[in-house]
Design an enzyme around this catalytic site. Sequence first.
Site, PDB file in Angstrom:
ATOM      1  N   PHE A   1      56.759  45.714  11.222  1.00 34.83           N
ATOM      2  CA  PHE A   1      57.538  46.946  11.113  1.00 34.83           C
ATOM      3  C   PHE A   1      56.878  48.027  11.942  1.00 34.83           C
ATOM      4  CE2 PHE A   1      54.561  47.367   7.576  1.00 34.83           C
ATOM      5  CZ  PHE A   1      54.204  48.715   7.595  1.00 34.83           C
TER       6      PHE A   1
ATOM      7  N   ARG B   1      66.063  45.215   8.534  1.00 38.04           N
ATOM      8  CA  ARG B   1      65.833  46.280   7.546  1.00 38.04           C
ATOM      9  C   ARG B   1      65.438  47.556   8.271  1.00 38.04           C
ATOM     10  NH1 ARG B   1      60.929  46.478   3.449  1.00 38.04           N
ATOM     11  NH2 ARG B   1      61.728  47.955   1.925  1.00 38.04           N
TER      12      ARG B   1
ATOM     13  N   ASN C   1      54.681  42.184   4.876  1.00 38.95           N
ATOM     14  CA  ASN C   1      54.161  41.109   4.032  1.00 38.95           C
ATOM     15  C   ASN C   1      54.783  41.164   2.648  1.00 38.95           C
ATOM     16  OD1 ASN C   1      52.626  42.937   2.363  1.00 38.95           O
ATOM     17  ND2 ASN C   1      50.995  42.950   3.896  1.00 38.95           N
TER      18      ASN C   1
ATOM     19  N   LEU D   1      50.893  52.974   2.493  1.00 39.51           N
ATOM     20  CA  LEU D   1      50.786  51.606   3.016  1.00 39.51           C
ATOM     21  C   LEU D   1      49.380  51.275   3.529  1.00 39.51           C
ATOM     22  CD1 LEU D   1      54.159  51.355   4.968  1.00 39.51           C
ATOM     23  CD2 LEU D   1      53.652  50.632   2.627  1.00 39.51           C
TER      24      LEU D   1
ATOM     25  N   PHE E   1      61.495  56.221   7.529  1.00 43.23           N
ATOM     26  CA  PHE E   1      60.442  55.384   6.954  1.00 43.23           C
ATOM     27  C   PHE E   1      60.002  54.310   7.947  1.00 43.23           C
ATOM     28  CE2 PHE E   1      59.543  51.771   3.760  1.00 43.23           C
ATOM     29  CZ  PHE E   1      58.183  51.975   3.821  1.00 43.23           C
TER      30      PHE E   1
ATOM     31  N   GLN F   1      62.209  47.225  10.545  1.00 43.99           N
ATOM     32  CA  GLN F   1      61.545  45.938  10.325  1.00 43.99           C
ATOM     33  C   GLN F   1      62.311  44.820  11.004  1.00 43.99           C
ATOM     34  OE1 GLN F   1      60.491  45.213   6.232  1.00 43.99           O
ATOM     35  NE2 GLN F   1      60.204  43.029   6.553  1.00 43.99           N
TER      36      GLN F   1
ATOM     37  N   HIS G   1      48.842  46.838   4.503  1.00 44.56           N
ATOM     38  CA  HIS G   1      49.477  46.178   5.652  1.00 44.56           C
ATOM     39  C   HIS G   1      48.550  46.270   6.857  1.00 44.56           C
ATOM     40  CE1 HIS G   1      53.498  45.760   3.834  1.00 44.56           C
ATOM     41  NE2 HIS G   1      53.140  46.847   3.162  1.00 44.56           N
TER      42      HIS G   1
END
Length: 185
Positions: A125, A67, A114, A134, A72, A75, A138
């Site tokens: 990530f 991903r 997660n 975030l 951004f 991952q 995380h």
Amino acid sequence: SFPPKHKAREHPFVVSDKEMAAAPQVTIETTIGPFTVELYYKQAPKTCKNFLELARKGYYNDVVFHRIIKDFMIQGGDPTGTGRGGESIYGRKFEDEITRELKHTGAGILSMANSGPNTNGSQFFISLAPTPWLDGKHTIFGRVYDGMANIKRLGAVQTDKMDKPLHEVKILRAFMKSEGPEPLK
């Protein structure tokens, strides 16, 4: 301060507290190029230990970045390549280690991916920009120490509508920098 690579370890995949005390670094060689992360053991000891031991075992070797979202994050860490797999050294999932002093302030922050509170496994990530939404959700356990140009290159690969890279980009191998890599197979 670290045992030489040739010296036999009591257990080859166990990271000692002494090793963790010196802000350990993990080099990740990818199909785009290498980068090195510095781990925040003081703030997230259990998460750092998980990441280091998985790297030492070769768990991340040949694992894709499944991903990537431009501007951004990137991952990876799921050996199934789906975003739904991966296990920690502690079993399936382990608890968050959230601290107020660490925030997603810019590009290069290393955090656990997660699916909600206390669901950490092997996926991680790296941020490509500030991601303050975030914070508190995380576990931040490190930062990119070297190779940020390769992180930017990873973040710029073409992806499909599901944020999966059109051309596979993967981790070739990950290793503790002080120990050096094992030969590629």
